[in-house]
Design an enzyme around this catalytic site. Structure first.
Site, PDB file in Angstrom:
ATOM      1  N   GLY A  31       1.267   3.248   7.506  1.00  0.00           N
ATOM      2  CA  GLY A  31       2.177   3.955   8.155  1.00  0.00           C
ATOM      3  C   GLY A  31       2.534   5.486   7.830  1.00  0.00           C
ATOM      4  O   GLY A  31       1.413   5.992   7.307  1.00  0.00           O
ATOM      5  N   GLY A  32       3.621   5.953   8.412  1.00  0.00           N
ATOM      6  CA  GLY A  32       3.772   7.397   8.189  1.00  0.00           C
ATOM      7  C   GLY A  32       3.995   7.685   6.822  1.00  0.00           C
ATOM      8  O   GLY A  32       3.752   8.864   6.448  1.00  0.00           O
ATOM      9  N   ASP A  82      13.770   3.631  10.131  1.00  0.00           N
ATOM     10  CA  ASP A  82      12.489   3.040  10.694  1.00  0.00           C
ATOM     11  C   ASP A  82      12.312   1.579  10.604  1.00  0.00           C
ATOM     12  O   ASP A  82      11.407   0.992  10.358  1.00  0.00           O
ATOM     13  CB  ASP A  82      11.193   3.694   9.805  1.00  0.00           C
ATOM     14  N   GLY A  88       2.288   6.539   4.202  1.00  0.00           N
ATOM     15  CA  GLY A  88       1.319   6.166   3.484  1.00  0.00           C
ATOM     16  C   GLY A  88       0.631   4.992   3.827  1.00  0.00           C
ATOM     17  O   GLY A  88       1.421   3.787   4.133  1.00  0.00           O
ATOM     18  N   PRO A  89      -0.706   4.646   3.060  1.00  0.00           N
ATOM     19  CA  PRO A  89      -1.247   3.367   3.405  1.00  0.00           C
ATOM     20  C   PRO A  89      -0.841   2.427   2.200  1.00  0.00           C
ATOM     21  O   PRO A  89      -0.258   2.752   1.114  1.00  0.00           O
ATOM     22  CB  PRO A  89      -2.869   3.518   2.883  1.00  0.00           C
ATOM     23  N   VAL A  90      -0.828   1.047   2.723  1.00  0.00           N
ATOM     24  CA  VAL A  90      -0.337  -0.137   1.778  1.00  0.00           C
ATOM     25  C   VAL A  90      -1.622  -0.728   1.282  1.00  0.00           C
ATOM     26  O   VAL A  90      -2.588  -1.184   2.316  1.00  0.00           O
ATOM     27  CB  VAL A  90       0.774  -0.667   2.476  1.00  0.00           C
ATOM     28  N   LEU A  97      -3.670  -3.095   3.464  1.00  0.00           N
ATOM     29  CA  LEU A  97      -2.863  -3.976   4.301  1.00  0.00           C
ATOM     30  C   LEU A  97      -2.389  -3.417   5.722  1.00  0.00           C
ATOM     31  O   LEU A  97      -2.042  -4.163   6.512  1.00  0.00           O
ATOM     32  CB  LEU A  97      -1.585  -4.543   3.444  1.00  0.00           C
ATOM     33  N   GLY A  98      -2.252  -1.994   5.574  1.00  0.00           N
ATOM     34  CA  GLY A  98      -1.675  -1.374   6.604  1.00  0.00           C
ATOM     35  C   GLY A  98      -1.336  -0.047   6.102  1.00  0.00           C
ATOM     36  O   GLY A  98      -1.844   0.529   5.331  1.00  0.00           O
TER      37      GLY A  98
END
Ligand code: NAG
Ligand code: NAG
Ligand code: NAG
Ligand code: NAG
Ligand code: NAG
Ligand code: NAG
Ligand code: NAG
Ligand code: NAG
Ligand code: NAG
Ligand code: NAG
Length: 803
Positions: free
Chosen positions: A495-496, A612, A498-500, A492-493
């Site tokens: 970020g810093g 964040d 880790g991946p989702v 899904l995406g």
């Protein structure tokens, strides 16, 4: 002085004198450019004329930036054929060719145009492209007979193509200068290798014809060797076009106020992206390759893996051993690695694959790509061919579809700490069995460990009740099968942290799972304590945690799945923005985020500073109610229960970080308030703070909002999509609250409790003072320095700042 010479060549002296003194951008057959005169592109970006490089006295015809004070030559015509006096003349001869004449009118350089023009004209475009075209064609938008962009020197400008025109065989590549006084091609070149169409496109840097460094295969979204370099970053966007007619890479700048070029530098042996720094009047290196030791092509030899941070950097992957142990141990890695056990290729289905993660994929020269094959077909295809050594998903942009195969030795693999790509490497069945045994053993040991850990954890929290353990623990194999083994197409995406991924359980329930980066370095106990506490935070504006999974190296958090994804997908997108073109909905989102944040700051048992907060961390449920996600993660990863403090570990996202946090690591509830203020302004304007562009000034969104406010026209900030749905007094109030939240000094910013009250009532509001970080430049200066590469895109960063 030079004017006299015009008489010789020009048939209309007066006309020429007049036009040249007013900076012309083109010449026709009756005109010429002599040493001492120049062409200037229509908007004054570039200039063409004669110059002497460095200490040399030789004269060359070149193009340089007109609008910056440091002379930066981006193209040279007579690279290896200098003129040793000032006799040079650029002109169109009587048969319509563009020629550069030196002493005695000898031709020192000519443009090889495709055909003769009846009415030729040469023009220096504002892109820096020198073009020859036929005026009678009446086609000003293209159809050039010749263009300098087809014959690059050492510099790639925006809109220039690096690569091949497969129809004509034209190759556009860069070559370094010999040295700073000699533009003749030196030993370094950069380009795309001409391989079969069914291979991955990849950019190479060669030294004296041998591969020196490579970008890694283009996977549809980015180069495998530069995972952090997103094609859509705030400075420039780039793409690789790959079809039957052409293969090339090209980039474009996101903003007209940015000047950025790619230069192949023979002195430093690097290929650099330079960005002009107007404040300091110099070029800054934005990215540079090779970026580290492991980027040196083939450093570790065939089938070996280069791992920065390991000592030695070269490693044989699991299932492989050094070809010559003796040489390997004396740091001579040239021979690389060979298999422990030979493949059992003849007996079909006797081989299998081991998945390696976070890699820069191998050299693509001997690869084969089919974009419409799925991963299962891909595996089968590889298994059926004895020389096929590895496979992976070819095209991340196509939803992780496609198939890429590699044949023969795997060359120049590198391992990233994070964020690389997966590669399935072929192994013999016997190798796989042994490995499975090993893994199974460790798994059993870890599982036992975990049970005792939980018991201990429970004993520690004596006062807490049984509910502490009611957070479901998911089995990693459940999560793996629910996410198709963490396939890219389920992602899904990222970020810093880790991946989702998106997952679906056997009973149909959907969830989102965040796979924490391994570097988080937290022990099992601390993690479980933290997670059970955080899981108890419940608020309708926070995403619900359904459970977690801690097994082997893995730590994962399982959240409820939000069908409508994140806020940024809507507000920054013209099309989907229409779905939020109704002010009450946006106001509801602003108020919901405020309530969620207030709960974290004050009402929950924990006092959490999010650190964040940003549009992509605000998820939307079916009714477009906002839910903050990633709360507690910053806290977990830094292990602090401080409500305010000073940290060496800065976690956040450029464009949302408060000045005192970005610069000094000082965080507090007020740095969250700052990020919330940015969010308000973004929701109202539909524009991102970071990368905001306005033709009239260089401010970011905060600066823009602030100047509109001071000029008494704050409502001009409103997203045009909102149209007449706005309630002006509510919008005005929201803008004012936003500006109060982004004030420079943390003590001036309101608390979230006040924010919630200010948004929900008619009480009089204070006048905002000057905001922090209102120009991009200021932000630049206050930004923590991350190594030598700039990672300015919209991702969370998490780094240890040496102070
Ligand atoms: C013009 O230049 C081209 C390229 O050098 C040359 O082939 C052609 O003969 C020249 N024409 C004349 C009339 O000199
Ligand atoms: C130019 O012409 C003169 C006289 O013909 C000759 O001496 C000289 O060597 C020529 N120079 C070049 C560069 O051809
Ligand atoms: C004008 O140039 C463009 C770009 O090369 C080309 O696609 C188009 O066909 C040309 N039009 C004419 C009328 O020649
Ligand atoms: C190459 O790098 C050196 C050192 O940074 C610099 O002085 C020089 O100007 C660069 N050359 C080019 C062509 O950018
Ligand atoms: C690519 O894969 C698709 C689906 O398996 C197949 O139909 C097609 O023929 C393949 N193309 C090539 C060039 O092998
Ligand atoms: C295996 O792949 C190689 C490289 O593409 C190809 O030359 C060879 O014909 C293939 N062999 C089989 C049996 O398909
Ligand atoms: C996880 O599930 C697998 C497959 O169902 C099972 O073999 C394994 O024992 C489970 N592990 C734990 C810790 O429950
Ligand atoms: C996931 O991987 C396991 C073994 O690693 C395999 O048995 C299973 O079929 C894979 N599942 C999917 C959906 O690819
Ligand atoms: C939000 O999700 C719901 C359920 O999936 C869907 O019906 C609705 O259309 C979505 N709204 C938007 C704006 O996409
Ligand atoms: C940055 O570059 C300098 C000089 O090139 C080098 O000494 C330093 O180690 C680099 N830092 C990182 C973090 O790569």
């Amino acid at each position: 002085m030079a004017g006299l010479c015009f008489l010789v060549f020009s048939t209309s002296f007066l006309f020429l004198l007049f036009t040249l003194s007013f900076a012309v951008d083109s010449i026709s057959p009756s005109q010429s450019i002599r040493d001492g005169n120049t062409l200037v592109s229509s908007y004054g970006s570039f200039e063409l004329g004669f110059f002497s490089p460095g200490i040399s006295k030789n004269r060359y015809l070149g193009i340089w930036y007109k609008n910056i004070p440091v002379k930066t030559v981006v193209w040279v015509a007579n690279r290896c054929n200098p003129i040793d006096d000032s006799s040079g003349v650029l002109m169109i001869n009587s048969t319509g060719s563009l020629v550069l004449l030196g002493q005695n009118k000898s031709v020192v350089w000519r443009a090889s145009s495709v055909k003769n023009a009846r009415s030729p004209m040469v023009q220096l475009l504002d892109s820096g492209n020198l073009v020859l075209r036929d005026v009678t064609d009446g086609n000003s938008s293209g159809g050039y007979l010749w263009q300098s962009f087809d014959h690059p020197s050492d510099t790639l400008l925006p809109e220039m193509k690096l690569g091949w025109d497969l129809r004509t065989g034209l190759k556009r590549g860069l070559s370094s200068w010999k040295n700073s006084a000699d533009p003749c091609p030196g030993e370094f070149t950069v380009g795309i290798e001409m391989v079969e169409l069914h291979a991955y496109p990849e950019i190479y840097m060669w030294k004296g014809g041998a591969k020196f460094c490579r970008s890694g295969p283009w996977n549809g979204l980015r180069f495998s060797g530069a995972p952090e370099l997103r094609p859509d970053n705030p400075t420039y966007s780039f793409d690789v076009v790959y079809n039957d007619d052409e293969v090339y890479q090209m980039y474009n700048l996101q903003s007209k106020s940015v000047i950025s070029i790619l230069v192949l530098n023979g002195t430093t042996s690097t290929y650099d992206q330079l960005t002009w720094n107007e404040a300091e009047k110099n070029w800054r290196i934005y990215t540079s390759v090779p970026r580290d030791f492991c980027d040196r092509y083939g450093l570790c030899g065939p089938n070996a893996n280069c791992v920065i941070g390991e000592s030695p950097v070269c490693k044989c992957p699991q299932g492989f051993k050094p070809k010559s142990l003796e040489k390997w141990n004396s740091a001579d890695w040239e021979l690389g690695c060979v298999r422990n056990r030979p493949l059992s290729c003849e007996e079909r289905d006797k081989d299998g694959f081991v998945k390696f993660t976070n890699l820069k994929l191998p050299d693509s020269t001997h690869s084969w790509v089919n974009k419409s094959m799925n991963i299962k077909e891909c595996r089968a295809k590889c298994l059926n061919n004895c020389t096929c050594m590895a496979y992976t998903n070819a095209d991340i942009r196509g939803g992780g579809s496609g198939c890429a195969l590699w044949f023969g030795d795997l060359l120049d693999i590198k391992k990233f700490a994070d964020d690389g790509q997966d590669l399935y490497i072929r192994m013999s069945a016997s190798e796989l069995e042994e490995e499975d045994d090993g893994k199974a053993k460790t798994r059993i040991i870890k599982d036992q460990l975990k049970e005792t850990d939980i018991r201990e954890g429970n004993q520690k929290n004596e006062g807490s009740q049984k509910e502490d353990l009611e957070l479901p623990l998911f089995n990693i194999s459940t999560i793996a099968s629910a996410t198709d083994n963490f396939s890219d197409y389920m992602k899904l995406g990222e970020g810093g942290f880790g991946p989702v991924y998106r997952g679906t359980l056997a009973d149909g329930q959907e969830f989102a799972v965040k796979r924490l980066s391994r570097s988080s370095g937290q022990g099992f106990n601390e993690f479980m304590n933290e997670i059970t506490t955080i899981a108890k935070l419940q608020h309708r504006n926070l995403v619900k945690i359904l459970g977690c999974c801690v097994q082997e190296e893995e730590k994962m958090l399982i959240y409820e799945y939000m069908a409508n994804r994140s806020l940024d997908n809507f507000i920054f997108d013209q099309t989907r923005g229409e779905l939020l073109s109704d002010w009450p909905k946006r106001f509801n989102i602003i108020c919901g985020i405020a309530r969620g944040l207030l709960y974290l700051h004050q009402d929950s048992r924990l006092r959490i500073i999010h650190r964040d907060l940003k549009a992509s961390n605000v998820l939307l449920d079916d009714e477009m109610n906002p839910k903050i996600s990633d709360f507690g993660l910053a806290r977990m990863l830094t292990g602090g229960d401080q409500t305010q403090g000073n940290t060496k570990r800065v976690v956040g996202t450029y464009g949302y970080m408060a000045p005192e946090y970005a610069a000094d690591g000082r965080f507090s509830v007020k740095s969250d308030v700052f990020s919330f203020g940015i969010l308000i302004l973004e929701v109202i304007s539909g524009r991102r703070n970071k990368g905001f562009y306005h033709p009239d000034h260089s401010h970011n969104l905060i600066g823009h909002a602030w100047s509109l406010w001071k000029e008494g026209r704050p409502l001009e900030l409103i997203d045009t999509l909102l149209g007449s749905s706005c309630n002006p007094s509510e919008v005005l109030r929201s803008i004012q609250v936003g500006l109060l939240c982004v004030q420079h000094h943390p003590e001036d910013r309101p608390s979230m409790a006040s924010v919630v009250i200010m948004l929900g009532s008619d009480i009089a509001l204070a006048q905002p003072k000057q905001p922090g970080f209102f120009s991009e430049r200021e932000h630049e200066a206050g930004r923590p320095h991350i190594g030598n590469e700039s990672s300015t895109n919209e991702i969370s960063i998490s780094l240890l700042e040496p102070r």
